[in-house]
Design a protein around this motif. Structure first.
Motif, PDB file in Angstrom:
ATOM      1  N   GLY A   1      30.463  19.685  45.890  1.00  0.00           N
ATOM      2  CA  GLY A   1      30.715  20.609  46.988  1.00  0.00           C
ATOM      3  C   GLY A   1      32.071  20.385  47.633  1.00  0.00           C
ATOM      4  N   TYR A   2      32.427  19.137  47.887  1.00  0.00           N
ATOM      5  CA  TYR A   2      33.727  18.857  48.494  1.00  0.00           C
ATOM      6  C   TYR A   2      34.868  19.296  47.579  1.00  0.00           C
ATOM      7  CZ  TYR A   2      32.039  16.213  52.521  1.00  0.00           C
ATOM      8  OH  TYR A   2      31.462  15.850  53.707  1.00  0.00           O
ATOM      9  N   TRP A   3      34.696  19.102  46.278  1.00  0.00           N
ATOM     10  CA  TRP A   3      35.744  19.530  45.350  1.00  0.00           C
ATOM     11  C   TRP A   3      35.889  21.055  45.369  1.00  0.00           C
ATOM     12  CZ3 TRP A   3      39.274  16.546  43.054  1.00  0.00           C
ATOM     13  CH2 TRP A   3      40.090  17.129  42.075  1.00  0.00           C
ATOM     14  N   ASP A   4      34.757  21.745  45.393  1.00  0.00           N
ATOM     15  CA  ASP A   4      34.790  23.208  45.463  1.00  0.00           C
ATOM     16  C   ASP A   4      35.425  23.673  46.775  1.00  0.00           C
ATOM     17  OD1 ASP A   4      33.574  23.344  42.998  1.00  0.00           O
ATOM     18  OD2 ASP A   4      31.561  23.680  43.797  1.00  0.00           O
ATOM     19  N   PHE A   5      35.103  22.985  47.870  1.00  0.00           N
ATOM     20  CA  PHE A   5      35.703  23.335  49.152  1.00  0.00           C
ATOM     21  C   PHE A   5      37.225  23.174  49.094  1.00  0.00           C
ATOM     22  CE2 PHE A   5      31.618  21.721  51.380  1.00  0.00           C
ATOM     23  CZ  PHE A   5      30.975  22.903  51.055  1.00  0.00           C
ATOM     24  N   ALA A   6      37.683  22.098  48.464  1.00  0.00           N
ATOM     25  CA  ALA A   6      39.123  21.857  48.367  1.00  0.00           C
ATOM     26  C   ALA A   6      39.816  22.950  47.579  1.00  0.00           C
ATOM     27  CB  ALA A   6      39.369  20.494  47.721  1.00  0.00           C
ATOM     28  N   GLU A   7      39.154  23.474  46.559  1.00  0.00           N
ATOM     29  CA  GLU A   7      39.745  24.544  45.747  1.00  0.00           C
ATOM     30  C   GLU A   7      39.934  25.826  46.539  1.00  0.00           C
ATOM     31  OE1 GLU A   7      36.962  24.640  42.495  1.00  0.00           O
ATOM     32  OE2 GLU A   7      38.313  23.494  41.195  1.00  0.00           O
ATOM     33  N   LYS A   8      39.124  26.016  47.598  1.00  0.00           N
ATOM     34  CA  LYS A   8      39.206  27.252  48.373  1.00  0.00           C
ATOM     35  C   LYS A   8      40.547  27.423  49.080  1.00  0.00           C
ATOM     36  CE  LYS A   8      34.276  27.962  49.212  1.00  0.00           C
ATOM     37  NZ  LYS A   8      34.245  29.267  48.504  1.00  0.00           N
ATOM     38  N   TYR A   9      41.216  26.327  49.382  1.00  0.00           N
ATOM     39  CA  TYR A   9      42.511  26.432  50.044  1.00  0.00           C
ATOM     40  C   TYR A   9      43.533  27.178  49.176  1.00  0.00           C
ATOM     41  CZ  TYR A   9      41.296  23.324  53.923  1.00  0.00           C
ATOM     42  OH  TYR A   9      40.740  22.783  55.055  1.00  0.00           O
ATOM     43  N   PHE A  10      43.311  27.197  47.864  1.00  0.00           N
ATOM     44  CA  PHE A  10      44.240  27.869  46.951  1.00  0.00           C
ATOM     45  C   PHE A  10      43.579  29.037  46.210  1.00  0.00           C
ATOM     46  CE2 PHE A  10      46.196  23.713  47.475  1.00  0.00           C
ATOM     47  CZ  PHE A  10      47.536  24.011  47.545  1.00  0.00           C
ATOM     48  N   GLU A  11      42.431  29.513  46.690  1.00  0.00           N
ATOM     49  CA  GLU A  11      41.716  30.535  45.938  1.00  0.00           C
ATOM     50  C   GLU A  11      42.446  31.878  45.930  1.00  0.00           C
ATOM     51  OE1 GLU A  11      37.857  31.128  47.525  1.00  0.00           O
ATOM     52  OE2 GLU A  11      38.539  31.918  49.459  1.00  0.00           O
ATOM     53  N   THR A  12      43.398  32.090  46.825  1.00  0.00           N
ATOM     54  CA  THR A  12      44.171  33.336  46.818  1.00  0.00           C
ATOM     55  C   THR A  12      45.399  33.245  45.914  1.00  0.00           C
ATOM     56  OG1 THR A  12      45.484  32.661  48.737  1.00  0.00           O
ATOM     57  CG2 THR A  12      43.435  33.863  49.168  1.00  0.00           C
TER      58      THR A  12
ATOM     59  N   ASN B   1      33.518  25.667  56.547  1.00  0.00           N
ATOM     60  CA  ASN B   1      32.115  25.342  56.331  1.00  0.00           C
ATOM     61  C   ASN B   1      31.593  24.748  57.624  1.00  0.00           C
ATOM     62  OD1 ASN B   1      29.855  23.270  55.536  1.00  0.00           O
ATOM     63  ND2 ASN B   1      29.971  24.729  53.841  1.00  0.00           N
ATOM     64  N   ILE B   2      30.451  25.212  58.071  1.00  0.00           N
ATOM     65  CA  ILE B   2      29.938  24.826  59.374  1.00  0.00           C
ATOM     66  C   ILE B   2      29.581  23.348  59.430  1.00  0.00           C
ATOM     67  CG2 ILE B   2      27.494  25.290  58.964  1.00  0.00           C
ATOM     68  CD1 ILE B   2      29.450  26.391  62.081  1.00  0.00           C
ATOM     69  N   GLN B   3      29.213  22.757  58.282  1.00  0.00           N
ATOM     70  CA  GLN B   3      28.760  21.369  58.274  1.00  0.00           C
ATOM     71  C   GLN B   3      29.804  20.390  57.758  1.00  0.00           C
ATOM     72  OE1 GLN B   3      25.057  21.144  56.134  1.00  0.00           O
ATOM     73  NE2 GLN B   3      23.945  22.356  57.626  1.00  0.00           N
ATOM     74  N   ARG B   4      30.924  20.867  57.274  1.00  0.00           N
ATOM     75  CA  ARG B   4      31.943  20.003  56.688  1.00  0.00           C
ATOM     76  C   ARG B   4      33.290  20.297  57.330  1.00  0.00           C
ATOM     77  NH1 ARG B   4      27.723  18.332  55.122  1.00  0.00           N
ATOM     78  NH2 ARG B   4      27.049  17.909  52.981  1.00  0.00           N
ATOM     79  N   GLY B   5      33.938  19.274  57.837  1.00  0.00           N
ATOM     80  CA  GLY B   5      35.233  19.442  58.466  1.00  0.00           C
ATOM     81  C   GLY B   5      36.307  19.863  57.484  1.00  0.00           C
ATOM     82  N   TYR B   6      37.429  20.272  58.019  1.00  0.00           N
ATOM     83  CA  TYR B   6      38.501  20.799  57.184  1.00  0.00           C
ATOM     84  C   TYR B   6      39.322  19.710  56.507  1.00  0.00           C
ATOM     85  CZ  TYR B   6      42.205  19.250  60.330  1.00  0.00           C
ATOM     86  OH  TYR B   6      43.080  18.468  61.039  1.00  0.00           O
ATOM     87  N   LEU B   7      39.358  18.494  57.090  1.00  0.00           N
ATOM     88  CA  LEU B   7      40.370  17.524  56.714  1.00  0.00           C
ATOM     89  C   LEU B   7      40.188  16.968  55.302  1.00  0.00           C
ATOM     90  CD1 LEU B   7      42.861  15.943  57.521  1.00  0.00           C
ATOM     91  CD2 LEU B   7      41.361  14.196  58.514  1.00  0.00           C
ATOM     92  N   PHE B   8      38.980  16.529  54.962  1.00  0.00           N
ATOM     93  CA  PHE B   8      38.790  15.919  53.644  1.00  0.00           C
ATOM     94  C   PHE B   8      39.050  16.919  52.514  1.00  0.00           C
ATOM     95  CE2 PHE B   8      36.075  14.108  50.194  1.00  0.00           C
ATOM     96  CZ  PHE B   8      36.811  12.951  49.991  1.00  0.00           C
TER      97      PHE B   8
ATOM     98  N   SER C   1      34.050  12.405  44.938  1.00  0.00           N
ATOM     99  CA  SER C   1      34.760  12.861  46.143  1.00  0.00           C
ATOM    100  C   SER C   1      33.778  12.938  47.301  1.00  0.00           C
ATOM    101  CB  SER C   1      35.408  14.230  45.887  1.00  0.00           C
ATOM    102  OG  SER C   1      34.459  15.142  45.362  1.00  0.00           O
ATOM    103  N   LEU C   2      33.518  11.781  47.911  1.00  0.00           N
ATOM    104  CA  LEU C   2      32.621  11.659  49.048  1.00  0.00           C
ATOM    105  C   LEU C   2      33.393  11.082  50.241  1.00  0.00           C
ATOM    106  CD1 LEU C   2      29.516  10.185  47.185  1.00  0.00           C
ATOM    107  CD2 LEU C   2      29.739  12.503  48.111  1.00  0.00           C
ATOM    108  N   THR C   3      32.905  11.345  51.444  1.00  0.00           N
ATOM    109  CA  THR C   3      33.653  10.994  52.651  1.00  0.00           C
ATOM    110  C   THR C   3      33.307   9.625  53.219  1.00  0.00           C
ATOM    111  OG1 THR C   3      31.982  12.059  54.043  1.00  0.00           O
ATOM    112  CG2 THR C   3      33.853  13.417  53.328  1.00  0.00           C
ATOM    113  N   ASP C   4      32.294   8.950  52.683  1.00  0.00           N
ATOM    114  CA  ASP C   4      31.783   7.740  53.330  1.00  0.00           C
ATOM    115  C   ASP C   4      32.855   6.666  53.484  1.00  0.00           C
ATOM    116  OD1 ASP C   4      28.771   8.451  53.330  1.00  0.00           O
ATOM    117  OD2 ASP C   4      29.409   8.828  51.271  1.00  0.00           O
TER     118      ASP C   4
END
Length: 445
Positions: A7-18, A28-35, A109-112
């Motif tokens: 999920g985190y990897w997919d979220f990271a890809e969204k920054y360049f999806e355009t 994402n409501i449950q995941r911050g933007y930074l990681f 790719s986990l935030t712990d």
């Protein structure tokens, strides 16, 4: 890559999806933007280099492990304790313990570990630094920790108080300057989160919301799940029927069902429940504490559930005993004037652990405590010197305590294993899935 790591990897890809970088492309409501933001350049590098994501995350994990075990852990220990830097041999021992207990976490790719590193870096900056720049950097780091793992928000009061304690030789008002610099640094990380919250859900908050406005609170749901289960693990293997491994808590479940509630609507309901049944509540938390410390697998994604895990468990129980012994005995040798900063550091590390004990617990939720115990053994243990200097009575007490700890650990762990939800394998192929799971859970993973 599995579950949250995927999920985190997919979220990271969204920054360049355009096709080019767009900050508002991800929310994402449950995941911050930074990681995801920090990962996003590497998602593009994977495409350019024709790599698999898991290959890249292993490199990133190796770098994270080097920072945590090679620098942050030893540096924080030295900053609190004082004296010379931790020796290379003890750093290698600390890293070795981390490898044995946590090695597979660094493949994903986990935030712990990144979040814990950020919190440790903030504490180090405040302990070592004397000026404004170090306080700004501490603010950046602690805000990064809260954005990656929102539970670290409970550490903010301790970090803030640590900033207000002026360095040796500085005037009292200098603590206020450092506090302001800490807030300034934190704002640099938190304002982008506030901006995305405002744009996407019209909520002006600098924190990761974790729950959509008007929806049931995720934290309140976690409180309910924490009563029902004493531990949670995740499996990706084929020898267990579902991804979630729920170790049920029958006494906690009965405590919840006696309320007649369908869900907690306020945190005060949970507090009232615990105040009305204090001994049962403490029993739930005690089981959470043990099970969170009971590392049976060095991975967040278990390939084989039903394999012997006693060697790792024995090492872990030995580590817990040794770490607690050192932490409880050695601090008394320090002068009373030096207690303020160490106490605030301990609060910053342990308050998130205390809050996590109320929820559906996983071993990684108590990572600060785990690594604190490892650091105590790796950096503070002098077993041969102590053994030679100790009396026969002291030796006997320590040996008896160690044996009791290990035996109790294996006994409590075996008891928890009996409550693994529908663990027997011999019935899986003879009963339909809906007879094994409640209707709402009878879904293949």
């Amino acid at each position: 890559m599995h579950h949250d790591s995927r999920g985190y990897w997919d979220f990271a890809e969204k920054y360049f999806e355009t096709g080019r970088f767009e900050f508002l492309s991800y929310f994402n409501i449950q995941r911050g933007y930074l990681f995801p933001l920090l990962l996003s350049p590497f998602t593009q590098l994977v495409v350019e280099a024709k790599m698999l994501p898991i290959e890249m995350t292993r490199y990133l994990g190796a770098a994270t492990a080097a920072l945590v075990f090679g620098w942050a852990g030893p540096a924080l220990w030295q900053a609190v304790k004082g004296g010379p830097a931790v020796s290379l041999g003890r750093r290698l021992l600390f890293a070795g313990l981390g490898f044995v207990l946590w090695r597979d976490y660094f493949n994903f790719s986990l935030t712990d570990f990144p979040a814990l590193f950020a919190l440790a870096a903030s504490l180090i900056a405040l302990l070592r630094g004397r000026g404004v720049v170090s306080a700004v950097l501490a603010g950046v780091a602690v805000a990064a920790a809260t954005n990656m793992r929102p539970i670290y928000q409970v550490a903010l009061p301790a970090v803030g108080l640590l900033a207000l304690v002026p360095p040796l030789g500085r005037a009292q008002w200098w603590g206020l300057v450092r506090g302001g610099a800490l807030v300034l640094g934190a704002a640099a990380v938190l304002l982008p989160q506030a901006y995305t919250n405002s744009i996407h859900v019209n909520v002006r908050s600098p924190w990761v919301l974790t729950t959509m406005p008007g929806q049931p609170s995720l934290f309140l749901q976690q409180l309910e799940w924490g009563l029902r289960t004493q531990k949670y693990e995740t499996t990706v293997g084929s020898d267990y029927m579902q991804a979630g491994m729920y170790f049920m808590d029958e006494r906690g479940k009965a405590m919840w069902e006696a309320t007649g509630l369908t869900e907690f609507s306020t945190a005060s309901q949970y507090v009232q429940l615990c105040l009305g049944r204090p001994w049962r509540s403490m029993g739930v938390w005690q089981r959470h504490l043990f099970n969170a410390l009971d590392v049976q697998y060095p991975t967040p994604y278990i390939q084989e559930v039903f394999v012997p895990t006693w060697p790792l468990a024995w090492l872990n129980y030995s580590l817990i005993f040794g770490g607690l012994l050192i932490l409880l005995l050695r601090p008394w040798q320090r002068p009373r004037a030096s207690w303020v900063r160490p106490a605030l550091v301990l609060l910053a590390l342990l308050l998130p652990c205390l809050l996590a004990l109320l929820t559906a617990i996983e071993c990684r939720f108590l990572l600060p405590l785990h690594l604190l115990l490892s650091a105590a053994v790796a950096f503070g243990a002098t077993p041969l010197r102590w053994w030679r200097a100790a009396s026969a009575r002291a030796r006997g007490l320590v040996v008896a305590g160690y044996v009791a700890t290990v035996v109790s650990g294996f006994s409590a762990s075996a008891s928890a294993q009996k409550h693994l939800y529908k663990a027997p394998r011999d019935i899986w192929h003879t009963l339909p899935l809906h007879e094994l799971l409640p209707a709402e859970e009878a879904q293949p993973w």
